[in-house]
Design an enzyme around this catalytic site. Structure first.
Site, mmCIF file in Angstrom:
data_model
loop_
_atom_site.group_PDB
_atom_site.id
_atom_site.type_symbol
_atom_site.label_atom_id
_atom_site.label_comp_id
_atom_site.label_asym_id
_atom_site.label_seq_id
_atom_site.Cartn_x
_atom_site.Cartn_y
_atom_site.Cartn_z
ATOM 1 N N GLU A 314 0.821 -1.348 0.102
ATOM 2 C CA GLU A 314 0.009 -0.051 0.107
ATOM 3 C C GLU A 314 0.837 1.260 -0.042
ATOM 4 O O GLU A 314 0.594 2.333 -0.619
ATOM 5 C CB GLU A 314 -0.826 0.048 1.172
ATOM 6 C CG GLU A 314 -1.943 -1.017 1.181
ATOM 7 C CD GLU A 314 -3.150 -0.848 0.243
ATOM 8 O OE1 GLU A 314 -2.964 0.048 -0.648
ATOM 9 O OE2 GLU A 314 -3.933 -1.392 0.354
HETATM 10 C C1 BLG Z 1 -10.585 -0.137 -0.728
HETATM 11 C C2 BLG Z 1 -11.187 -0.125 0.413
HETATM 12 C C3 BLG Z 1 -12.422 -0.879 0.516
HETATM 13 C C4 BLG Z 1 -13.375 -0.475 -0.378
HETATM 14 C C5 BLG Z 1 -12.834 -0.579 -1.652
HETATM 15 O O1 BLG Z 1 -11.363 0.254 -1.743
HETATM 16 O O2 BLG Z 1 -9.566 0.803 -0.786
HETATM 17 N N1 BLG Z 1 -10.053 -0.648 1.567
HETATM 18 C C6 BLG Z 1 -9.831 0.023 2.520
HETATM 19 O O3 BLG Z 1 -9.989 1.134 2.671
HETATM 20 C C7 BLG Z 1 -8.719 -0.710 3.417
HETATM 21 O O4 BLG Z 1 -12.935 -0.985 1.752
HETATM 22 O O5 BLG Z 1 -14.353 -1.455 -0.496
HETATM 23 S S1 BLG Z 1 -16.062 -1.059 -0.344
HETATM 24 O O6 BLG Z 1 -15.949 -0.203 0.933
HETATM 25 O O7 BLG Z 1 -16.854 -2.223 -0.227
HETATM 26 O O8 BLG Z 1 -16.306 -0.459 -1.441
HETATM 27 C C8 BLG Z 1 -13.454 -0.364 -3.093
HETATM 28 O O9 BLG Z 1 -13.781 1.206 -3.068
HETATM 29 C C9 BLG Z 1 -7.115 0.591 -0.955
HETATM 30 C C10 BLG Z 1 -8.523 0.469 -1.717
HETATM 31 C C11 BLG Z 1 -8.596 1.152 -2.923
HETATM 32 C C12 BLG Z 1 -7.124 1.279 -3.387
HETATM 33 N N2 BLG Z 1 -6.060 1.057 -2.189
HETATM 34 C C13 BLG Z 1 -6.825 -0.694 -0.387
HETATM 35 O O10 BLG Z 1 -6.278 -1.412 -1.161
HETATM 36 C C14 BLG Z 1 -6.432 2.408 -4.166
HETATM 37 O O11 BLG Z 1 -6.144 3.376 -3.512
HETATM 38 N N3 BLG Z 1 -6.772 2.413 -5.574
HETATM 39 C C15 BLG Z 1 -6.302 3.821 -6.290
HETATM 40 C C16 BLG Z 1 -4.632 3.806 -6.353
HETATM 41 S S2 BLG Z 1 -4.309 5.046 -7.272
HETATM 42 O O12 BLG Z 1 -4.890 6.032 -6.642
HETATM 43 O O13 BLG Z 1 -4.835 5.133 -8.546
HETATM 44 O O14 BLG Z 1 -2.942 5.196 -7.397
#
Ligand code: BLG
Length: 488
Positions: A314
């Site tokens: 992360e």
């Molecule tokens: C996750 C959330 C989930 C959520 C999903 O997104 O975040 N997890 C956490 O907060 C730990 O709870 O599920 S939901 O609540 O059921 O909708 C979907 O929305 C986080 C993710 C998203 C991802 N990292 C943890 O893995 C992220 O930041 N992606 C974008 C990366 S970037 O901005 O393109 O670099």
């Protein structure tokens, strides 16, 4: 008179013939090496105690050679008995001694001189000898750059043979052969600047890169060679024949590739630069957060190394990062997840780690009961990244395709479809960046694997913060005066 001799001659001939037959049957009855192994119910194998061959970890005996030879023993239906050699000369000397090991599985390469005391199997792993130097020093690029430098290699190794050949052409070249060390010690000596260079095989570099952040490959010395198992010299081919059949089989059915990926694949996935970076962060960043990972993992009854692996994926263990999408902190919690987990300040590392671990444990618990370990852990990781709703959509797509919705291998094929209209328009929760959790899970598994090699499980003391990075198979042999040396 002549007539009276004939019966005697007949008798003598008869005796000779029976004797000969008896001798023959004696030969036939003498069991072959393979038959003896099966009769004894034990396969005695000699190897080296090193991360790339055989070592003990939290779950007992392990290592690439161990796992391969264990499968061979299982195929034969016999027990496996492992012996370790002090050095390579010792290994070849003990191979084939009465009641001694019948097989050497130790990352060996066949050579002219070795063929006098051993016979070699079909190949199972291709490796390239590589000159290793320390980052920050001038990089040697060809053999003549080795002249005048301090070089150490394993005594009795094919690397020593290579350097001897090189010395014949470059008399100024000097090197030392040591039988008191293993490959990891050589890499450590380069890493710490005790020697300038060493020569080791590419698989050992790949496996050990994460322990030694300063170690770099200078250049390949010579052609790629094949590692093979060895049996004692002689004419009894029964065991060698069986080994070759086994090695051909594991190559065909994918077992060999899976083992290679597990032990040597992380450099392929992380790349060399990724592996150095990980090694550096392991020592510079993780120690600050380790106690939080341990405490949160204890509270949530999960493995702290898995939580640390999530944290690395992360944020690369950085407390104050923010993603393009506004997700923040070491464990990258969304605002709503943070709220739900009672995290007031996402940029506080401790809160982020506790919140992340709590969320992971919760979603894992909520997964369908039909999903068994280890897939359950991979599903929970995917849900951590994409949410359980989208994960369920992907599982339904798997069912439509006749795949198994409880197997990560199947569901991970469906996840990328969630970003294609053709597919997501049919799902309940619609569009999602489905490719992301596939990489997310693959990377975390890799980090987790590495962390389980280099650290101890919860409650068993030594961990990164104490400076006790656990290098498999060598800590025991590390000279006493080095025990208190600074962290790797
Ligand atoms: C996750 C959330 C989930 C959520 C999903 O997104 O975040 N997890 C956490 O907060 C730990 O709870 O599920 S939901 O609540 O059921 O909708 C979907 O929305 C986080 C993710 C998203 C991802 N990292 C943890 O893995 C992220 O930041 N992606 C974008 C990366 S970037 O901005 O393109 O670099």
């Amino acid at each position: 008179m002549f007539a009276s001799i004939v019966p005697h001659m007949r008798h003598a001939l008869w005796l000779l013939a029976t004797g000969f037959l008896l001798m023959l049957s004696g030969c036939v009855e003498k069991p072959s090496t393979l038959e003896r192994i099966k009769e004894d119910g034990v396969l005695r194998v000699i190897t080296r105690n090193s991360p790339a061959t055989y070592f003990q970890d939290r779950s007992g005996e392990t290592g690439f050679e161990y796992e391969l030879v264990k499968r061979f023993a299982d195929d034969l239906g016999v027990k496996l008995e492992i012996q370790t050699a002090d050095n390579l000369d010792d290994l070849f000397a003990r191979l084939g001694q009465p009641n001694g090991p019948v097989l050497a599985a130790a990352g060996l390469v066949s050579s002219g001189s070795r063929q006098q005391s051993a016979r070699f199997s079909h190949p199972y792993l291709e490796v390239t000898p590589q000159i290793i130097y320390r980052n920050g020093q001038a990089r040697p690029t060809e053999p003549k750059d080795l002249v005048g430098k301090k070089i150490t290699v394993l005594k009795g190794s094919t690397h020593a043979e290579q350097l001897a050949e090189l010395k014949a052409r470059n008399p100024g070249l000097d090197y030392e052969e040591s039988d008191a060390v293993e490959v990891v010690d050589l890499l450590r000596m380069v890493d710490e600047g005790q020697i300038d260079y060493t020569l080791v095989d590419s698989n050992e570099v790949a496996m050990n890169q994460v322990y030694f952040p300063n170690v770099r490959v200078a250049f390949d010395l010579g052609e790629a060679r094949d590692q093979r198992w060895a049996v004692a010299a002689g004419t009894d081919n029964s065991l060698l024949h069986e080994i070759d059949g086994f090695l051909d089989k594991v190559r065909r059915n994918g077992t060999l590739q899976r083992l290679k990926d597990r032990y040597y694949g992380h450099v392929d996935v992380l790349g060399y630069v990724g592996a150095y970076t990980f090694a550096q962060h392991l020592q510079e960043r993780l120690p600050r957060f380790e106690k939080y990972f341990q405490a949160a993992a204890r509270q949530e009854r999960v493995d702290w190394r898995l939580m640390a692996a999530i944290g690395y994926q992360e944020s690369m263990w950085q407390a104050s990062v923010t993603s393009k999408t506004g997700v923040r902190g070491l464990m990258m919690l969304t605002q709503s997840t943070a709220q739900a987990m009672g995290v007031a300040n996402r940029l506080d590392a401790r809160q982020s780690i506790f919140g992340g671990a709590k969320y992971f444990a919760l979603i894992k618990d909520q997964l369908d009961e039909s999903i068994q370990e280890p897939d359950r852990t991979w599903f929970a990781l995917a849900a951590y990244n994409i949410g359980t709703a989208h994960l369920d959509d992907a599982r339904k797509l798997a069912v439509d395709e006749g795949l198994d919705p409880n197997k990560w291998l199947d569901v991970k094929k469906m996840l990328p479809r969630l970003s294609q209209k053709k597919w997501y328009s049919k799902t309940r929760y619609g569009y999602a960046r489905g490719g992301e959790p596939v990489h997310f899970v693959a990377n975390i598994r890799r980090y987790y694997d590495i962390l389980t090699w280099v650290t101890q499980p919860q409650g068993e003391g030594a961990a990164v913060a104490d400076g006790n990075l656990h290098v498999p198979g060598v800590d025991k042999t590390r000279p006493a005066e080095q025990k208190n040396s600074p962290p790797l």
